[in-house]
Design a protein around this motif. Structure first.
Motif: not given
Length: 138
Positions: A110-113, A118-122
């Motif tokens: 997976p790319t850094l973006g 994903r982390m922002d969504r979590k």
């Protein structure tokens, strides 16, 4: 003669087509005219190349029986000739699909973006859940 590709074709003698009465609504026409078509094609006894037979029989398709017979019922149209053409076209696409080789998926990281998204969504979902908690007025 049903032509699948430039090099492969199936003789009419290998395809069994029977006409029968269609099911469902349609008024008097359904009760008296045999418009539906029942197509049977024995893959094992056919003149298809061995690799094509193997791929066809390996497919998980409800139209292929355990004995290796392709059964197609066509009753979409009101005329027997159109249903016959429809059944043959569906058989042709089923066999042509066995010739197509699917490209193997190459595993990628997976790319850094995408990780950041994903982390922002979590985090957002977690914040939303904390807002649903019971409020303590003390």
């Amino acid at each position: 003669m049903l032509t699948i590709t430039r090099t492969i074709s199936i003789p009419d003698s290998e395809i069994d087509i029977q006409a029968m009465r269609a099911q469902g609504a349609g008024g008097q026409n359904v009760n008296k005219v045999s418009t539906a078509v029942h197509l049977r094609f024995d893959v094992k006894a056919s003149s298809l190349p061995a690799i094509c037979k193997e791929r066809l029989l390996g497919r998980r398709d409800h139209r292929i029986t355990k004995d290796g017979v392709v059964v197609i019922k066509a009753q979409r149209y009101r005329s027997q000739e159109k249903n016959r053409e429809d059944a043959l076209e569906r058989l042709k696409s089923l066999i042509a699909g066995a010739f197509v080789l699917r490209r193997r998926r190459r595993a990628t990281r997976p790319t850094l973006g995408s990780k950041k998204k994903r982390m922002d969504r979590k985090t957002r979902h977690g914040r939303l859940k904390t807002l649903r908690k019971k409020v303590d007025y003390e």
